[in-house]
Design a protein around this motif. Structure first.
Motif, short mmCIF file in Angstrom:
data_model
loop_
_atom_site.label_atom_id
_atom_site.label_comp_id
_atom_site.label_asym_id
_atom_site.label_seq_id
_atom_site.Cartn_x
_atom_site.Cartn_y
_atom_site.Cartn_z
N ASP A 191 0.85 -1.19 0.00
CA ASP A 191 0.00 0.00 0.00
C ASP A 191 0.89 1.24 0.00
O ASP A 191 1.69 1.43 0.93
CB ASP A 191 -0.89 0.00 1.24
CG ASP A 191 -1.94 1.11 1.20
OD1 ASP A 191 -1.71 2.13 0.52
OD2 ASP A 191 -2.99 0.95 1.85
N ARG A 237 0.36 4.17 0.78
CA ARG A 237 0.16 5.05 1.94
C ARG A 237 1.02 4.62 3.13
O ARG A 237 1.22 5.40 4.06
CB ARG A 237 -1.32 5.07 2.33
CG ARG A 237 -2.21 5.75 1.29
CD ARG A 237 -3.67 5.54 1.58
NE ARG A 237 -4.03 4.12 1.50
CZ ARG A 237 -5.27 3.65 1.65
NH1 ARG A 237 -6.26 4.50 1.89
NH2 ARG A 237 -5.51 2.35 1.56
N ARG A 267 1.64 9.09 -4.48
CA ARG A 267 2.39 9.07 -3.23
C ARG A 267 3.76 9.71 -3.40
O ARG A 267 4.22 10.47 -2.52
CB ARG A 267 2.53 7.63 -2.74
CG ARG A 267 3.18 7.50 -1.36
CD ARG A 267 2.38 8.24 -0.31
NE ARG A 267 2.88 7.96 1.05
CZ ARG A 267 2.68 8.75 2.09
NH1 ARG A 267 1.95 9.87 1.95
NH2 ARG A 267 3.15 8.43 3.28
#
Length: 421
Positions: A6, A8, A35
């Motif tokens: 992920d 994040r 990101r």
């Protein structure tokens, strides 16, 4: 070190770059680009193919570099293709392509051919593109099967550019294999000895073919693009053999795989966005604007490079003269600072400022032709297939540099006939 699943959960920009370059993440690329832009929009990296490069992911920064008068591509950017003697023919040709030439050589060669690729000039080829689209879709309907990549995306642009160049139809099958092998050789993240060998064979095949045909056209000119290129000259004279062969190859190659990618990525995008697809079906006059939005939403050329001959300040970071800027075009086209709700396809947006074809002196020479072909393909698909859906999972190629699909099987209904990809 394996990247997190992920984005994040990731705070290390180099870990994000590893994830971006991971072939397993092709279908879920954009969360990682988002990101990286959040954490390090101007990131100096040693982990890419160009050590010490500055990786840019904001629209404003990338646009600034593309428009900077002293930031341009040059022959050194072709060094990424250099694998030694085994691949020397391919590398030598890449160094002669206008993608990697610096001024004044770039500007000279571009000036000799660019006038044949203006929107007005390529409009004459729209009927040829439309005819080819109809023929390819007729064949798919007759088979009852359609893989958009194999059955339309790949053959369409090669057929059109070969017709423009004046390639005899009997020779066109040669170009499919050469184009495939040449493109695989250009993906420097996935090289094997066989890929390098086949890339050399394709390069030599292209070179010998185009030079032989150019000699024939000088003796007996015809109404085709190859005659115009073979006889073009300026105050420095005609193109050299190396320049001519490289120019013909880039005209064919750049318009082949990228256009195929953009057609299949665009249809995939519409199928993933039922409101956008429904609106475009209801309002087909929006096609031209919708194509620009699809080019923005998912683009083929994800990475380009520029070398600055002056220091450039980008978002408070000073990029020194001589440094390589790695431009993440897909990240720019999904930058929320430029495009509100960037992950949504909005066929009313008409984003004429997207960077799918680059910008400035190195802007894609074949952009107008690609638009004609993409418009013709999407218009025909939506008109002929009132019901269209995926017949299997799209398969992404491993390449990040040229993002695209190797397979997009579709199920369709023509009103009287059903087909399954």
């Amino acid at each position: 070190m394996t990247a997190a699943s992920d984005p994040r959960d990731t705070t290390d920009p180099d870990e994000i770059l590893r994830a971006i370059l991971d072939p397993a993440r092709r279908g879920a690329l954009y969360p990682w680009l988002h990101r990286l832009r959040e954490l390090a929009p101007v990131h100096r990296s040693e982990s890419l193919l160009v050590p010490g490069s500055y990786v840019l992911s904001r629209y404003a920064d990338i646009r600034a570099v593309l428009r900077h008068p002293r930031a341009f591509s040059d022959e050194r950017n072709a060094d990424i293709f250099d694998v030694g003697e085994a691949g020397s023919t391919f590398t030598a040709m890449m160094r002669k392509q206008i993608l990697y030439l610096s001024p004044p050589d770039h500007d000279r060669i571009r000036a000799l051919v660019a006038r044949h690729f203006t929107p007005r000039s390529v409009e004459r080829w729209r009927p040829a593109a439309e005819r080819e689209v109809e023929s390819l879709l007729d064949a798919a309907v007759a088979r009852g099967k359609l893989d958009l990549v194999r059955d339309l995306g790949y053959p369409l642009p090669i057929a059109v550019i070969c017709e423009m160049l004046g390639i005899p139809k009997s020779d066109v099958p040669l170009f499919f294999q050469w184009a495939h092998d040449f493109a695989r050789r250009g993906d420097v993240a996935a090289l094997t000895p066989d890929v390098i060998r086949l890339g050399e064979e394709a390069t030599l095949g292209f070179r010998d073919y185009f030079l032989d045909l150019a000699r024939a056209r000088r003796k007996q000119p015809r109404e085709d693009l190859l005659t115009l290129i073979a006889t073009a000259r300026d105050d420095r004279g005609p193109l050299s053999d190396d320049e001519l062969a490289a120019t013909c190859v880039i005209l064919l190659q750049a318009g082949h795989e990228t256009t195929a990618d953009l057609i299949s990525l665009g249809i995939r995008g519409l199928l993933r966005s039922p409101p956008a697809l429904a609106r475009l079906r209801a309002e087909p006059a929006r096609l031209v604007d919708a194509v620009e939005e699809l080019l923005r939403w998912d683009t083929s050329v994800q990475i380009s490079q520029r070398r600055s001959h002056d220091e450039i300040e980008l978002g408070g970071v000073r990029v020194p003269a001589g440094a390589t800027c790695v431009l993440l075009n897909g990240a720019a086209n999904r930058d929320p600072a430029q495009y509100p709700d960037p992950d949504t396809i909005d066929v009313t947006r008409a984003p004429r400022d997207h960077l799918a074809f680059g910008l400035g002196r190195h802007r894609c020479l074949g952009a107008a032709l690609a638009r004609v072909e993409i418009q013709a393909a999407i218009a025909a698909i939506l008109r002929r297939f009132p019901k269209l859906e995926l017949a299997g999972e799209p398969v992404f190629r491993g390449s990040f540099f040229l993002r695209g699909l190797s397979s997009l099987p579709l199920a369709f209904e023509t009103g009287s006939q059903k087909g399954l990809g």
